[in-house]
Structures are given as structure tokens and as C-alpha cells.
Design a protein around this motif. Structure first.
Motif, PDB file in Angstrom:
ATOM      1  N   VAL A 179      57.579  -1.986 -64.126  1.00  0.00           N
ATOM      2  CA  VAL A 179      58.126  -2.805 -63.047  1.00  0.00           C
ATOM      3  C   VAL A 179      57.072  -3.769 -62.509  1.00  0.00           C
ATOM      4  O   VAL A 179      57.342  -4.956 -62.306  1.00  0.00           O
ATOM      5  CB  VAL A 179      58.684  -1.916 -61.918  1.00  0.00           C
ATOM      6  N   VAL A 180      55.859  -3.270 -62.282  1.00  0.00           N
ATOM      7  CA  VAL A 180      54.829  -4.133 -61.691  1.00  0.00           C
ATOM      8  C   VAL A 180      54.209  -5.072 -62.715  1.00  0.00           C
ATOM      9  O   VAL A 180      53.433  -5.954 -62.344  1.00  0.00           O
ATOM     10  CB  VAL A 180      53.730  -3.312 -60.979  1.00  0.00           C
ATOM     11  N   SER A 181      54.546  -4.913 -63.993  1.00  0.00           N
ATOM     12  CA  SER A 181      54.073  -5.836 -65.024  1.00  0.00           C
ATOM     13  C   SER A 181      54.970  -7.058 -65.149  1.00  0.00           C
ATOM     14  O   SER A 181      54.645  -7.996 -65.895  1.00  0.00           O
ATOM     15  CB  SER A 181      53.987  -5.126 -66.382  1.00  0.00           C
ATOM     16  N   ARG A 182      56.098  -7.059 -64.444  1.00  0.00           N
ATOM     17  CA  ARG A 182      57.013  -8.197 -64.503  1.00  0.00           C
ATOM     18  C   ARG A 182      56.438  -9.383 -63.726  1.00  0.00           C
ATOM     19  O   ARG A 182      55.469  -9.241 -62.972  1.00  0.00           O
ATOM     20  CB  ARG A 182      58.376  -7.802 -63.932  1.00  0.00           C
ATOM     21  N   VAL A 183      57.050 -10.529 -63.905  1.00  0.00           N
ATOM     22  CA  VAL A 183      56.630 -11.722 -63.163  1.00  0.00           C
ATOM     23  C   VAL A 183      56.807 -11.449 -61.668  1.00  0.00           C
ATOM     24  O   VAL A 183      57.893 -11.035 -61.236  1.00  0.00           O
ATOM     25  CB  VAL A 183      57.461 -12.951 -63.571  1.00  0.00           C
ATOM     26  N   PRO A 184      55.769 -11.644 -60.875  1.00  0.00           N
ATOM     27  CA  PRO A 184      55.883 -11.364 -59.437  1.00  0.00           C
ATOM     28  C   PRO A 184      56.932 -12.263 -58.779  1.00  0.00           C
ATOM     29  O   PRO A 184      57.147 -13.395 -59.221  1.00  0.00           O
ATOM     30  CB  PRO A 184      54.480 -11.666 -58.898  1.00  0.00           C
ATOM     31  N   PRO A 185      57.582 -11.778 -57.733  1.00  0.00           N
ATOM     32  CA  PRO A 185      58.514 -12.633 -56.996  1.00  0.00           C
ATOM     33  C   PRO A 185      57.777 -13.782 -56.326  1.00  0.00           C
ATOM     34  O   PRO A 185      56.557 -13.717 -56.117  1.00  0.00           O
ATOM     35  CB  PRO A 185      59.138 -11.685 -55.968  1.00  0.00           C
ATOM     36  N   VAL A 186      58.504 -14.834 -55.999  1.00  0.00           N
ATOM     37  CA  VAL A 186      57.905 -16.000 -55.352  1.00  0.00           C
ATOM     38  C   VAL A 186      57.218 -15.566 -54.048  1.00  0.00           C
ATOM     39  O   VAL A 186      57.799 -14.825 -53.245  1.00  0.00           O
ATOM     40  CB  VAL A 186      58.981 -17.061 -55.043  1.00  0.00           C
ATOM     41  N   GLY A 187      55.984 -16.001 -53.879  1.00  0.00           N
ATOM     42  CA  GLY A 187      55.222 -15.630 -52.687  1.00  0.00           C
ATOM     43  C   GLY A 187      54.231 -14.520 -52.918  1.00  0.00           C
ATOM     44  O   GLY A 187      53.485 -14.147 -52.007  1.00  0.00           O
ATOM     45  N   ALA A 188      54.218 -13.949 -54.128  1.00  0.00           N
ATOM     46  CA  ALA A 188      53.301 -12.852 -54.449  1.00  0.00           C
ATOM     47  C   ALA A 188      52.635 -13.128 -55.793  1.00  0.00           C
ATOM     48  O   ALA A 188      53.076 -13.977 -56.560  1.00  0.00           O
ATOM     49  CB  ALA A 188      54.031 -11.519 -54.476  1.00  0.00           C
ATOM     50  N   ALA A 189      51.562 -12.393 -56.075  1.00  0.00           N
ATOM     51  CA  ALA A 189      50.818 -12.538 -57.327  1.00  0.00           C
ATOM     52  C   ALA A 189      50.642 -11.162 -57.966  1.00  0.00           C
ATOM     53  O   ALA A 189      51.014 -10.132 -57.397  1.00  0.00           O
ATOM     54  CB  ALA A 189      49.459 -13.186 -57.056  1.00  0.00           C
ATOM     55  N   PRO A 236      51.015 -13.974 -49.744  1.00  0.00           N
ATOM     56  CA  PRO A 236      51.190 -15.305 -49.160  1.00  0.00           C
ATOM     57  C   PRO A 236      52.603 -15.577 -48.637  1.00  0.00           C
ATOM     58  O   PRO A 236      52.779 -16.293 -47.651  1.00  0.00           O
ATOM     59  CB  PRO A 236      50.835 -16.240 -50.323  1.00  0.00           C
ATOM     60  N   GLY A 237      53.611 -15.003 -49.277  1.00  0.00           N
ATOM     61  CA  GLY A 237      54.985 -15.221 -48.849  1.00  0.00           C
ATOM     62  C   GLY A 237      55.433 -14.348 -47.701  1.00  0.00           C
ATOM     63  O   GLY A 237      56.544 -14.511 -47.187  1.00  0.00           O
ATOM     64  N   GLY A 238      54.600 -13.408 -47.295  1.00  0.00           N
ATOM     65  CA  GLY A 238      54.950 -12.487 -46.215  1.00  0.00           C
ATOM     66  C   GLY A 238      54.522 -11.075 -46.546  1.00  0.00           C
ATOM     67  O   GLY A 238      53.347 -10.728 -46.431  1.00  0.00           O
ATOM     68  N   TRP A 239      55.487 -10.276 -47.029  1.00  0.00           N
ATOM     69  CA  TRP A 239      55.222  -8.871 -47.345  1.00  0.00           C
ATOM     70  C   TRP A 239      55.909  -8.522 -48.663  1.00  0.00           C
ATOM     71  O   TRP A 239      57.130  -8.666 -48.779  1.00  0.00           O
ATOM     72  CB  TRP A 239      55.740  -7.959 -46.237  1.00  0.00           C
ATOM     73  N   LEU A 240      55.120  -8.080 -49.628  1.00  0.00           N
ATOM     74  CA  LEU A 240      55.683  -7.634 -50.898  1.00  0.00           C
ATOM     75  C   LEU A 240      56.089  -6.172 -50.771  1.00  0.00           C
ATOM     76  O   LEU A 240      55.279  -5.333 -50.361  1.00  0.00           O
ATOM     77  CB  LEU A 240      54.678  -7.797 -52.027  1.00  0.00           C
ATOM     78  N   VAL A 241      57.329  -5.890 -51.122  1.00  0.00           N
ATOM     79  CA  VAL A 241      57.867  -4.532 -51.021  1.00  0.00           C
ATOM     80  C   VAL A 241      58.205  -4.033 -52.417  1.00  0.00           C
ATOM     81  O   VAL A 241      58.939  -4.701 -53.165  1.00  0.00           O
ATOM     82  CB  VAL A 241      59.140  -4.499 -50.146  1.00  0.00           C
ATOM     83  N   LEU A 242      57.673  -2.873 -52.776  1.00  0.00           N
ATOM     84  CA  LEU A 242      58.016  -2.206 -54.036  1.00  0.00           C
ATOM     85  C   LEU A 242      58.798  -0.953 -53.686  1.00  0.00           C
ATOM     86  O   LEU A 242      58.212   0.052 -53.274  1.00  0.00           O
ATOM     87  CB  LEU A 242      56.760  -1.861 -54.840  1.00  0.00           C
ATOM     88  N   PRO A 243      60.121  -0.987 -53.802  1.00  0.00           N
ATOM     89  CA  PRO A 243      60.924   0.181 -53.448  1.00  0.00           C
ATOM     90  C   PRO A 243      61.000   1.181 -54.592  1.00  0.00           C
ATOM     91  O   PRO A 243      60.871   0.816 -55.766  1.00  0.00           O
ATOM     92  CB  PRO A 243      62.305  -0.422 -53.145  1.00  0.00           C
ATOM     93  N   VAL A 292      59.978  -9.930 -51.844  1.00  0.00           N
ATOM     94  CA  VAL A 292      59.169 -10.393 -50.721  1.00  0.00           C
ATOM     95  C   VAL A 292      60.056 -10.579 -49.504  1.00  0.00           C
ATOM     96  O   VAL A 292      61.129 -11.193 -49.590  1.00  0.00           O
ATOM     97  CB  VAL A 292      58.449 -11.719 -51.058  1.00  0.00           C
ATOM     98  N   LEU A 293      59.620 -10.050 -48.365  1.00  0.00           N
ATOM     99  CA  LEU A 293      60.270 -10.290 -47.085  1.00  0.00           C
ATOM    100  C   LEU A 293      59.311 -11.105 -46.221  1.00  0.00           C
ATOM    101  O   LEU A 293      58.103 -10.878 -46.241  1.00  0.00           O
ATOM    102  CB  LEU A 293      60.625  -8.975 -46.393  1.00  0.00           C
ATOM    103  N   ARG A 294      59.866 -12.020 -45.447  1.00  0.00           N
ATOM    104  CA  ARG A 294      59.018 -12.962 -44.712  1.00  0.00           C
ATOM    105  C   ARG A 294      58.316 -12.305 -43.535  1.00  0.00           C
ATOM    106  O   ARG A 294      57.164 -12.609 -43.242  1.00  0.00           O
ATOM    107  CB  ARG A 294      59.869 -14.142 -44.234  1.00  0.00           C
ATOM    108  N   LYS A 295      58.986 -11.399 -42.837  1.00  0.00           N
ATOM    109  CA  LYS A 295      58.452 -10.799 -41.624  1.00  0.00           C
ATOM    110  C   LYS A 295      58.360  -9.277 -41.767  1.00  0.00           C
ATOM    111  O   LYS A 295      59.182  -8.652 -42.430  1.00  0.00           O
ATOM    112  CB  LYS A 295      59.332 -11.141 -40.417  1.00  0.00           C
TER     113      LYS A 295
END
Length: 240
Positions: free
Chosen positions: A188-198, A19-26, A41-44
Motif C-alpha cells: 500500500v505504501v509503495s503506491r504513488v502518494p496522494p496529492v500533497g504527500a511524498a 505539505p497537503g495537510g495530514w496524510l492518513v493511512l487507515p 490526505v486531509l487538510r485539517k
């Protein structure tokens, strides 16, 4: 003086729309070991491609390459992927409109071109348009179109998953696969998601990271095996 050749790591990333754009897991890849970093999360989508330090390999949970003529609904790669993923998870491999329908000025115009489009299909148009505008033929060397359901099926030994990623049992099953196939990434992916992601987006990005790692080792399987390109020179495929 040190330079890029002295860097012992490859930079890889898993990307999925949210929802916030694009979730990136580096992640950093040393040999076969993946060290995941904090997701953001990046918007574009352009920001994903322009991100620094640059990713050596990216897997993105979005289609690249669109039919020039209407009426296909599923591309060859989509039909092959749906056959691999199986019921009921094949619903996660969505139909892909023609380029004309995707860039139609109104929904009414798009429906006149592709009458099969649903409200759910239109929900994905925002991200599909961004990717279609930004992806260029030269990206094919490092940026790959994938699908989380296809990647999770591969992680599960090509045994189709029967659970939903939106239900608790499905999330447990996917986290177990991430823990087994990408040790440490599960934390890492068990942490609270950044704003804009679930949570579901965190797990999808991990599946993309798995595919990006395979791409870095030239181990990906391309669907279809016989390559197809659209009129813009973009390869029409899914990888896993």
C-alpha cells in the motif's frame, strides 16, 4: 440488528503531517493482522479526529502537550526518545517550544520567548498549532503522540537506523522493515502518494500504523514512564 460490538475489526490509523495537510493511512485490525487501506490526505487535523468511520486507535507523528514555561527546548519524553533513537536519527525528534512561543502572534515574539527557534522549527508550527488546538484530554484513550524515528527504531529491534529517510538507501531500509513487521502494508505504501504527500510521508504513516496497532493491544511503551501533564490536562509523552 448488528452493531459496533458485532464488528470483527478494529479501525486503526497512522497519521503524519505533509505539505497537503495530514496524510492518513487507515487500517483494519483483525487479531494481529493489519489490512491497510488506501492512504489519503486531509487538510485539517480536525478532519482527522472527526473522520468516519471513527478510528479506534490513532498514532500521530506530532507532539501533544507543551511546556508552560520557556527554555526547556526538549521535554523529558523528547530527551528519552533521542537517547533511544541515537545519532544521527535523533535530529528527527525536534525541539518543542513552550505554548506561549507556539501561539505568539509573530516570529519575533516567538524568538523573544524561545531564542533557540530556527527556520526549520517554525516550519512545523502550522501542524503543531492545529494539534494543540484540537487535542483534548479525553482523546488520550485513543489518540497517541508518536514519532516516526522512534517507531522505526522499535521496529528495527531497538537498533538505531543510520540512514536518512530522504535518501534511497534509507527508504529501502524502511520499506524492508514495513514489509517484515506489517506484511501487506508495504504494498500500500509503495503506491504513488496522494496529492500533497511524498514517499517519505507514506513510510512515516506506516510507522505510525505500527504504533497504533501496538496501542490497540495495550502494548505501547510510554516515554516517560512517570506521567506528566501540561496545564490543559494533556499528557506530555511519546509512545512507541
Amino acid at each position: 440488528m448488528s452493531g459496533p460490538r458485532d464488528n470483527p475489526f478494529k479501525g486503526i490509523g497512522g497519521v503524519t503531517p505533509c505539505p497537503g495537510g495530514w496524510l492518513v493511512l487507515p487500517g483494519r485490525l483483525a487479531g494481529v493482522t493489519v489490512i491497510a487501506e488506501e492512504a489519503f490526505v486531509l487538510r485539517k487535523f480536525a478532519e482527522v479526529l472527526d473522520y468516519r468511520p471513527k478510528f479506534d486507535f490513532l498514532a500521530v507523528n506530532i507532539p501533544f502537550g507543551y511546556p508552560e514555561y520557556p527554555g526547556q527546548q526538549y521535554r523529558v519524553c523528547d530527551r528519552e526518545a533521542r537517547g533511544i533513537v541515537g545519532w544521527p536519527r535523533l535530529v528527527r525528534i525536534h525541539p518543542v517550544p513552550s505554548r506561549a512561543a507556539l501561539f505568539a502572534k509573530t516570529r519575533q515574539e516567538a524568538l523573544a520567548i524561545e531564542p533557540w527557534l530556527t527556520k526549520n522549527d517554525f516550519r512545523h508550527f502550522k501542524w503543531m498549532k492545529e494539534a494543540a488546538m484540537e487535542i483534548q484530554p479525553f482523546h488520550s484513550r485513543s489518540v497517541y503522540s508518536a514519532n516516526s524515528a522512534l517507531s522505526f527504531t522499535h521496529m528495527n529491534g531497538d537498533v538505531p537506523l543510520t540512514t536518512s529517510p530522504y535518501h534511497e538507501d534509507g527508504q529501502v531500509e524502511r520499506l524492508d522493515l514495513i514489509r517484515t513487521k506489517l506484511p501487506g502494508v508495504d504494498e500500500v505504501v509503495s503506491r504513488v502518494p496522494p496529492v500533497g504527500a511524498a514517499v517519505v510521508h507514506m513510510y512515516e504513516s506506516a510507522a505510525m500504523l505500527w504504533t497504533a496497532r501496538r496501542a490497540s493491544g495495550r502494548a505501547i511503551q510510554r516515554l516517560p514512564m512517570d506521567p506528566e501533564w501540561d496545564d490543559g490536562g494533556i499528557r506530555i509523552e511519546l509512545v512507541r
